[in-house]
Design a protein around this motif. Structure first.
Motif, PDB file in Angstrom:
ATOM      1  N   ARG A 218       7.881  56.480  19.076  1.00 17.47           N
ATOM      2  CA  ARG A 218       6.722  56.015  18.313  1.00 17.47           C
ATOM      3  C   ARG A 218       5.843  57.176  17.854  1.00 17.47           C
ATOM      4  N   THR A 219       5.573  58.119  18.752  1.00 15.07           N
ATOM      5  CA  THR A 219       4.728  59.251  18.347  1.00 15.07           C
ATOM      6  C   THR A 219       5.449  60.151  17.348  1.00 15.07           C
ATOM      7  N   GLN A 220       6.765  60.254  17.472  1.00 13.39           N
ATOM      8  CA  GLN A 220       7.542  61.021  16.497  1.00 13.39           C
ATOM      9  C   GLN A 220       7.447  60.359  15.120  1.00 13.39           C
ATOM     10  N   ALA A 221       7.520  59.026  15.102  1.00 13.57           N
ATOM     11  CA  ALA A 221       7.403  58.287  13.843  1.00 13.57           C
ATOM     12  C   ALA A 221       6.076  58.587  13.161  1.00 13.57           C
ATOM     13  N   LEU A 222       5.012  58.689  13.945  1.00 12.81           N
ATOM     14  CA  LEU A 222       3.702  58.948  13.353  1.00 12.81           C
ATOM     15  C   LEU A 222       3.638  60.360  12.765  1.00 12.81           C
ATOM     16  N   ARG A 223       4.303  61.299  13.409  1.00 13.31           N
ATOM     17  CA  ARG A 223       4.376  62.666  12.866  1.00 13.31           C
ATOM     18  C   ARG A 223       5.133  62.705  11.546  1.00 13.31           C
ATOM     19  N   LEU A 224       6.185  61.861  11.460  1.00  9.21           N
ATOM     20  CA  LEU A 224       7.082  61.888  10.300  1.00  9.21           C
ATOM     21  C   LEU A 224       6.727  60.828   9.260  1.00  9.21           C
ATOM     22  N   ALA A 225       5.595  60.182   9.423  1.00  5.36           N
ATOM     23  CA  ALA A 225       5.217  59.065   8.550  1.00  5.36           C
ATOM     24  C   ALA A 225       5.064  59.505   7.095  1.00  5.36           C
ATOM     25  N   PRO A 226       5.212  58.558   6.151  1.00  2.26           N
ATOM     26  CA  PRO A 226       4.935  58.888   4.747  1.00  2.26           C
ATOM     27  C   PRO A 226       3.483  59.348   4.598  1.00  2.26           C
ATOM     28  N   GLU A 227       3.239  60.152   3.615  1.00  8.45           N
ATOM     29  CA  GLU A 227       1.893  60.670   3.357  1.00  8.45           C
ATOM     30  C   GLU A 227       0.895  59.516   3.253  1.00  8.45           C
ATOM     31  N   GLY A 228      -0.197  59.601   4.057  1.00 13.61           N
ATOM     32  CA  GLY A 228      -1.257  58.601   3.988  1.00 13.61           C
ATOM     33  C   GLY A 228      -1.060  57.398   4.897  1.00 13.61           C
ATOM     34  N   TYR A 229       0.049  57.358   5.638  1.00 12.72           N
ATOM     35  CA  TYR A 229       0.325  56.182   6.479  1.00 12.72           C
ATOM     36  C   TYR A 229       0.003  56.398   7.961  1.00 12.72           C
ATOM     37  N   ALA A 230      -0.223  57.630   8.388  1.00 14.84           N
ATOM     38  CA  ALA A 230      -0.574  57.897   9.781  1.00 14.84           C
ATOM     39  C   ALA A 230      -1.421  59.165   9.836  1.00 14.84           C
ATOM     40  N   ARG A 231      -2.529  59.077  10.559  1.00 13.90           N
ATOM     41  CA  ARG A 231      -3.461  60.198  10.624  1.00 13.90           C
ATOM     42  C   ARG A 231      -3.951  60.351  12.060  1.00 13.90           C
ATOM     43  N   GLN A 232      -3.774  61.528  12.647  1.00 14.93           N
ATOM     44  CA  GLN A 232      -4.238  61.733  14.019  1.00 14.93           C
ATOM     45  C   GLN A 232      -5.754  61.890  14.017  1.00 14.93           C
ATOM     46  N   VAL A 233      -6.390  61.215  14.987  1.00 17.53           N
ATOM     47  CA  VAL A 233      -7.854  61.220  15.074  1.00 17.53           C
ATOM     48  C   VAL A 233      -8.268  61.617  16.488  1.00 17.53           C
ATOM     49  N   SER A 234      -9.550  61.665  16.719  1.00 18.65           N
ATOM     50  CA  SER A 234     -10.083  62.067  18.019  1.00 18.65           C
ATOM     51  C   SER A 234      -9.616  61.130  19.127  1.00 18.65           C
ATOM     52  N   ASP A 292     -10.046  56.110  29.516  1.00 16.46           N
ATOM     53  CA  ASP A 292      -9.959  56.800  28.232  1.00 16.46           C
ATOM     54  C   ASP A 292      -9.715  58.296  28.374  1.00 16.46           C
ATOM     55  N   GLY A 293      -9.986  58.863  29.544  1.00 19.83           N
ATOM     56  CA  GLY A 293      -9.694  60.278  29.755  1.00 19.83           C
ATOM     57  C   GLY A 293      -8.208  60.583  29.755  1.00 19.83           C
ATOM     58  N   GLU A 294      -7.377  59.548  29.873  1.00 25.54           N
ATOM     59  CA  GLU A 294      -5.924  59.741  29.868  1.00 25.54           C
ATOM     60  C   GLU A 294      -5.321  59.592  28.474  1.00 25.54           C
ATOM     61  N   ILE A 295      -6.158  59.357  27.468  1.00 25.24           N
ATOM     62  CA  ILE A 295      -5.661  59.294  26.092  1.00 25.24           C
ATOM     63  C   ILE A 295      -5.351  60.714  25.630  1.00 25.24           C
ATOM     64  N   ALA A 296      -4.086  60.957  25.294  1.00 24.42           N
ATOM     65  CA  ALA A 296      -3.647  62.296  24.871  1.00 24.42           C
ATOM     66  C   ALA A 296      -3.446  62.382  23.362  1.00 24.42           C
ATOM     67  N   GLN A 297      -3.237  61.236  22.712  1.00 27.47           N
ATOM     68  CA  GLN A 297      -3.098  61.189  21.255  1.00 27.47           C
ATOM     69  C   GLN A 297      -3.694  59.887  20.759  1.00 27.47           C
ATOM     70  N   ALA A 298      -4.325  59.928  19.591  1.00 26.50           N
ATOM     71  CA  ALA A 298      -4.837  58.721  18.940  1.00 26.50           C
ATOM     72  C   ALA A 298      -4.533  58.828  17.445  1.00 26.50           C
ATOM     73  N   TRP A 299      -4.031  57.741  16.873  1.00 32.00           N
ATOM     74  CA  TRP A 299      -3.620  57.739  15.467  1.00 32.00           C
ATOM     75  C   TRP A 299      -4.136  56.485  14.767  1.00 32.00           C
ATOM     76  N   VAL A 300      -4.593  56.659  13.540  1.00 38.30           N
ATOM     77  CA  VAL A 300      -4.828  55.525  12.644  1.00 38.30           C
ATOM     78  C   VAL A 300      -3.559  55.345  11.828  1.00 38.30           C
ATOM     79  N   VAL A 301      -2.998  54.142  11.909  1.00 42.41           N
ATOM     80  CA  VAL A 301      -1.659  53.885  11.349  1.00 42.41           C
ATOM     81  C   VAL A 301      -1.730  52.723  10.360  1.00 42.41           C
ATOM     82  N   THR A 302      -1.085  52.883   9.224  1.00 39.71           N
ATOM     83  CA  THR A 302      -1.034  51.842   8.197  1.00 39.71           C
ATOM     84  C   THR A 302       0.392  51.330   8.062  1.00 39.71           C
TER      85      THR A 302
END
Length: 347
Positions: A218-234, A292-302
């Motif tokens: 799943r996290t690999q998919a977010l890295r490889l997502a089409p432009e504008g479909y996944a954005r890593q956030v705080s 929430d201290g255990e969150i290592a990655q957060a993504w906004v996904v479309t």
């Protein structure tokens, strides 16, 4: 951590009693970790002392929950606990996958991870707290059901009596689960086809099938997502979303899953409380406890759907496992709330 040997039940019980003398409020999952066994093994060691092993087809058991009326359903992983009050209704299975579609108890069930069940009675305040607890093959909890003041206790007691196993040996053999396959290198993925398939999605439920089709995590998919479909956030975005949804009185959806169950809440959140390392929603019918201290990655996904784009905040732990997913509250056939989309895209 799983035990590497068969734990002696009496020795395990003694160790648990000693632990509780110094930490009387320790949770079962943490106690098991401290004692070097799974939660299922620790619970099984207490059979005959408020714990009863259950036997039968778990799908049929879940269908029987409807007779209980209102209960509290709990699903958790290492970093999030999701609790809702409601009824088990509109229950269906297709092979080893199942659905519970009550407005409050909204579940996706994966029965290949349901291996052990117990009825549990524990001292609680001025009485006894009754629960049904179900575990994976490795002794990890997949789902729990708690009796409430609104539950039909006679129906509950009949259920336990009907499903009490003949074998009440205080023992559970926790078997190690198959290790996760290593992630396929990005260079070996057909990224162009993967991105085309993503852009042509018709339903959010097709997303998991797409991951399997292309052999991506799943996290690999977010890295490889089409432009504008996944954005890593705080990594603080999950707390921010809850606070903003509360302030705007915006109904959201909160997904938390184990290996055997995904539990979904749809509605507003009101009472937000920080307690140590946990950030909590403490509403009458819905509780969320988020480490929430255990969150290592957060993504906004479309994800595209026939009803328009659907936006999610997805948060992951250090191993790339999903902790929780957040959406704007919506039903199939209805477009996403504009206020939710604005909130998510502003993260």
């Amino acid at each position: 951590m799983l035990s590497t040997h068969t734990p002696d039940p009496s020795q395990l019980l003694n160790q648990l009693h000693t632990l509780k003398e110094t930490e009387p409020n320790i949770r079962a999952r943490r106690a098991a970790e401290r004692l070097g066994v799974s939660e299922g093994e620790l619970l099984a060691s207490q059979i005959g002392q408020g714990v009863v092993r259950l036997d039968g087809d778990f799908k049929e058991m879940i269908k029987a929950f409807e007779a209980f009326g209102e209960v509290m359903a709990l699903t958790r992983n290492e970093s999030a606990v999701h609790e809702v009050h409601g009824r088990y209704e509109d229950i269906s299975f297709n092979g080893q996958s199942g659905l519970v579609l009550n407005p409050m108890i909204d579940l996706r069930l994966f029965m290949w991870s349901w291996h052990h069940g117990f009825a549990v009675e524990t001292p609680f305040r001025d009485g006894v707290r009754k629960s049904l607890q179900f575990f994976d093959i490795d002794g990890t909890a997949v789902h729990k059901v708690y009796l409430t003041k609104k539950t039909d206790e006679a129906a509950w007691d009949r259920f336990v009596q009907e499903h009490t196993a003949a074998d009440q040996t205080p023992y559970l053999e926790a078997k190690a689960k198959k290790a996760k396959d290593p992630e396929t290198p990005d260079a070996e993925i057909d990224v162009a086809s993967f991105q085309k398939t993503w852009r042509e999605l018709k339903d959010t439920h097709d997303f998991f099938g797409m991951l399997r089709e292309f052999g991506v995590t799943r996290t690999q998919a977010l890295r490889l997502a089409p432009e504008g479909y996944a954005r890593q956030v705080s990594n603080e975005s999950a707390v921010s979303v809850l606070e903003k949804a509360q302030a705007q009185e915006l109904p959201i959806m909160v997904f938390v899953g184990s290996k055997g169950c995904i539990q979904i809440y749809s509605g507003k959140v009101n009472k937000l409380v920080r307690t140590g390392e946990w950030f909590n929603v403490l509403d009458p019918a819905f509780n969320l406890h988020l480490k929430d201290g255990e969150i290592a990655q957060a993504w906004v996904v479309t994800k595209p759907t026939v009803d328009g784009d659907v936006t999610a905040l997805e948060v992951f732990d250090k191993d790339g496992e999903v902790i929780a997913l957040f959406f704007g509250a919506r039903k199939p056939g209805i477009p996403e709330l504009a206020a939710w989309r604005e909130l998510a895209h502003a993260l």
